[in-house]
Enzyme design. Structure first.
Site, short mmCIF file in Angstrom:
data_model
loop_
_atom_site.label_atom_id
_atom_site.label_comp_id
_atom_site.label_asym_id
_atom_site.label_seq_id
_atom_site.Cartn_x
_atom_site.Cartn_y
_atom_site.Cartn_z
N SER A 7 0.83 -1.18 -0.11
CA SER A 7 -0.04 -0.03 0.10
C SER A 7 0.92 1.14 -0.03
CB SER A 7 -0.87 -0.12 1.51
OG SER A 7 -1.83 1.01 1.28
N LYS A 25 -5.42 2.65 -3.13
CA LYS A 25 -4.51 1.99 -1.77
C LYS A 25 -5.41 1.76 -0.67
CE LYS A 25 -0.41 1.93 -3.65
NZ LYS A 25 0.53 0.43 -4.02
N TYR A 65 -5.05 7.62 -6.58
CA TYR A 65 -4.20 6.96 -5.94
C TYR A 65 -4.32 6.31 -4.63
CZ TYR A 65 0.58 5.39 -4.31
OH TYR A 65 1.48 4.62 -3.84
N1 LIG Z 1 8.21 5.14 -4.23
C1 LIG Z 1 7.33 5.86 -3.41
O1 LIG Z 1 7.27 6.72 -3.10
C2 LIG Z 1 6.23 4.94 -2.85
C3 LIG Z 1 5.90 3.75 -3.63
N2 LIG Z 1 4.89 2.92 -2.88
C4 LIG Z 1 4.29 1.82 -3.71
O2 LIG Z 1 5.47 0.89 -3.87
C5 LIG Z 1 5.26 0.13 -5.28
C6 LIG Z 1 6.47 0.18 -5.95
O3 LIG Z 1 6.76 1.75 -6.16
P1 LIG Z 1 8.21 2.14 -6.81
O4 LIG Z 1 9.29 1.10 -6.52
O5 LIG Z 1 8.36 3.34 -6.38
O6 LIG Z 1 7.71 1.87 -8.45
P2 LIG Z 1 8.61 1.91 -9.79
O7 LIG Z 1 7.71 2.88 -10.60
O8 LIG Z 1 10.18 2.26 -9.42
O9 LIG Z 1 8.35 0.46 -10.12
C7 LIG Z 1 7.10 -0.13 -10.53
C8 LIG Z 1 7.24 -1.59 -10.74
O10 LIG Z 1 5.99 -2.04 -11.11
C9 LIG Z 1 5.95 -2.50 -12.36
N3 LIG Z 1 4.37 -2.22 -12.90
C10 LIG Z 1 4.00 -1.24 -13.27
N4 LIG Z 1 2.75 -1.54 -13.84
C11 LIG Z 1 2.65 -2.82 -13.90
C12 LIG Z 1 1.59 -3.61 -14.88
N5 LIG Z 1 0.60 -3.13 -15.31
N6 LIG Z 1 1.99 -5.06 -14.61
C13 LIG Z 1 3.10 -5.65 -14.28
N7 LIG Z 1 3.74 -4.69 -13.64
C14 LIG Z 1 3.63 -3.53 -13.29
C15 LIG Z 1 7.08 -1.79 -13.14
O11 LIG Z 1 7.48 -2.56 -14.39
P3 LIG Z 1 6.86 -2.43 -15.79
O12 LIG Z 1 6.85 -0.65 -15.82
O13 LIG Z 1 7.91 -2.73 -16.57
O14 LIG Z 1 5.70 -3.09 -15.67
C16 LIG Z 1 8.13 -1.83 -12.14
O15 LIG Z 1 8.63 -3.00 -11.89
C17 LIG Z 1 3.97 0.67 -5.76
O16 LIG Z 1 2.93 -0.05 -5.37
C18 LIG Z 1 3.87 2.15 -5.01
O17 LIG Z 1 2.76 2.57 -5.14
C19 LIG Z 1 4.23 3.21 -1.94
C20 LIG Z 1 4.67 4.41 -1.10
C21 LIG Z 1 5.77 5.10 -1.55
C1 LIG Z 2 -0.97 10.08 13.90
C2 LIG Z 2 0.33 10.99 13.13
C3 LIG Z 2 0.28 10.83 11.60
C4 LIG Z 2 1.53 11.41 11.37
C5 LIG Z 2 2.34 11.19 10.17
C6 LIG Z 2 1.54 11.58 8.90
C7 LIG Z 2 2.23 11.69 7.66
C8 LIG Z 2 1.42 11.34 6.44
C9 LIG Z 2 2.26 11.72 5.48
C10 LIG Z 2 1.52 10.97 4.06
C11 LIG Z 2 2.59 10.64 3.05
C12 LIG Z 2 2.02 10.03 2.01
C13 LIG Z 2 3.18 9.49 0.89
C14 LIG Z 2 2.69 8.71 -0.22
C15 LIG Z 2 3.82 8.13 -1.06
C16 LIG Z 2 3.42 7.55 -2.17
O1 LIG Z 2 2.75 6.52 -2.10
C17 LIG Z 2 3.73 8.14 -3.36
N1 LIG Z 2 5.23 8.66 -3.55
C18 LIG Z 2 3.56 7.25 -4.71
O2 LIG Z 2 4.52 6.31 -4.79
#
Ligand SMILES: NC(=O)C1=CN([C@@H]2O[C@H](COP(=O)(O)OP(=O)(O)OC[C@H]3O[C@@H](n4cnc5c(N)ncnc54)[C@H](OP(=O)(O)O)[C@@H]3O)[C@@H](O)[C@H]2O)C=CC1
Ligand SMILES: CCCCCCCCCCCCCCCC(=O)[C@@H](N)CO
Length: 325
Positions: free
Chosen positions: A175, A193, A189
């Site tokens: 998530s 999630k 988004y």
């Molecule tokens: N980076 C962040 O700030 C945060 C990320 N997340 C979550 O973590 C996870 C990974 O994020 P992150 O590492 O940043 O992402 P990246 O964009 O770096 O990587 C995404 C991965 O998912 C694959 N992917 C995307 N679409 C598809 C599809 N339709 N079918 C199969 N594979 C797919 C991509 O490969 P390809 O494109 O080749 O399919 C790639 O391997 C996500 O679920 C994101 O929401 C959560 C919080 C914060």
């Molecule tokens: C009770 C106290 C609470 C304290 C903390 C609250 C902070 C919340 C901040 C929310 C951050 C969301 C980041 C999403 C990142 C993400 O998923 C994207 N980068 C897409 O990948």
């Protein structure tokens, strides 16, 4: 004669002890350890960012790793990277999680899975009014429906494997902290999630009898190729509000995720803010740890207060931002 004050002071630890004992008795599902050494770990989105870091960490701990994504070339590069880092040759699966047939075929090809990590995800931040609905649908399709397709395809194999080996299996779902609290610019988004949580809570009740354990991971902003792409077009307010929880390295998120998954934690926070957020949003989620349950019970009111403080800060920021325009 002990003073009444001293007696009262003794009463506090006693109450805590009783509460802790009650929670130890009540906490469900029961605690579990999920080994990954020599077991088949399938990580979707394993060719980049958090997924790739997870693949490396699992391989380093002796798991047989498979990675799934759409782009074959990036998968091959990731495979090389994993081999270089760990000596392990990961298996590579090309599929789009939006296509249920392709997912089923990939899972058939690779054989039964012990640990399924649904990590694939896409994020295109934009105010709802400006966002094309196709983009919103894209996020729901990949993040939510893709996870449905994966679990549907993997479950039968996971069930028989868990039965045959007698070992607990895991389904871990990626998530985001944006799946615990709504954030400006993340209507679609966050919806995708938050939805995963409903899926995960229900699923855990359905699969517990088969020794399958569900985890959800809630990272803050994490330095990945995906985030770098996102930051090019992210609304300023999204960046400010998301910034409240700082930024982590993909390797650190992967380590938290893997440690939590192996302990069968249902909710896996990744940093300190994440831990506060987990307490504030514990809801009726399953909880196997009496210690964490104790923090949730005692911290609930206080963390609600802290959360209201965060909202105060965010709404002030939004107001100032509009006032400047
Ligand atoms: N980076 C962040 O700030 C945060 C990320 N997340 C979550 O973590 C996870 C990974 O994020 P992150 O590492 O940043 O992402 P990246 O964009 O770096 O990587 C995404 C991965 O998912 C694959 N992917 C995307 N679409 C598809 C599809 N339709 N079918 C199969 N594979 C797919 C991509 O490969 P390809 O494109 O080749 O399919 C790639 O391997 C996500 O679920 C994101 O929401 C959560 C919080 C914060
Ligand atoms: C009770 C106290 C609470 C304290 C903390 C609250 C902070 C919340 C901040 C929310 C951050 C969301 C980041 C999403 C990142 C993400 O998923 C994207 N980068 C897409 O990948």
């Amino acid at each position: 004669m002990a003073s009444p004050f001293l007696l009262l002071l003794l009463l506090i630890p006693l109450c805590l002890l009783v509460l802790f004992l009650a929670l130890s008795f009540l906490a469900r599902p029961k605690s579990v350890r999920i080994p990954i050494k020599n077991r088949h770990v399938l990580i979707t989105g394993g060719s980049s960012g958090i997924g790739l870091a997870l693949a490396k960490a699992a391989a380093a701990q002796g798991a047989h790793v498979s990675i799934l994504a759409r782009n074959a070339k990036r998968l091959e590069e990731a495979r090389e990277e994993i081999k270089l880092a760990t000596g392990h040759m990961a298996r590579v699966l090309v599929a789009d999680v939006r296509d249920p047939q392709a997912v089923a075929q990939a899972l058939e090809e690779v054989g039964p899975v012990d640990v399924l990590v649904c990590n694939q995800g896409v994020f295109v931040p934009m105010e709802l009014e400006k966002q094309d609905l196709e983009e919103a649908k894209f996020m729901i399709d990949v993040n939510l429906m893709g996870t449905f397709h994966l679990i549907k395809a993997a479950l039968p194999g996971m069930k028989s494997r868990a039965r045959e080996t007698g070992l607990p299996a895991s389904i871990a779902i990626m998530s985001s902290q944006a799946g615990q609290v709504g954030v400006y610019g993340y209507t679609a988004y966050s919806a995708s999630k938050f939805a995963l949580r409903g899926l995960a809570e229900s699923l855990q009740q359905e699969v517990i009898a088969h020794n399958i354990h569900v985890s959800m991971i809630f990272p803050p902003d994490t330095a990945t190729p995906g985030l770098a792409e996102e930051q090019k077009k992210r609304p300023e307010l999204t960046t400010i509000i998301a910034g409240s929880s700082g930024e982590m390295k993909a390797e650190d998120v992967a380590k938290k995720a893997l440690d939590g998954l192996k302990e069968g934690q249902f909710i896996i926070p990744c940093n300190f803010d994440g831990t506060m957020l987990a307490i504030a949003t514990a809801g009726l989620s399953p909880q196997r740890s009496a210690v964490t349950a104790l923090f949730e019970v005692l911290g609930a009111g206080f963390m609600r207060f802290v959360g209201i403080g965060f909202q105060w800060n965010w709404y002030s920021t939004i107001q100032n931002w509009h006032a400047k325009r």
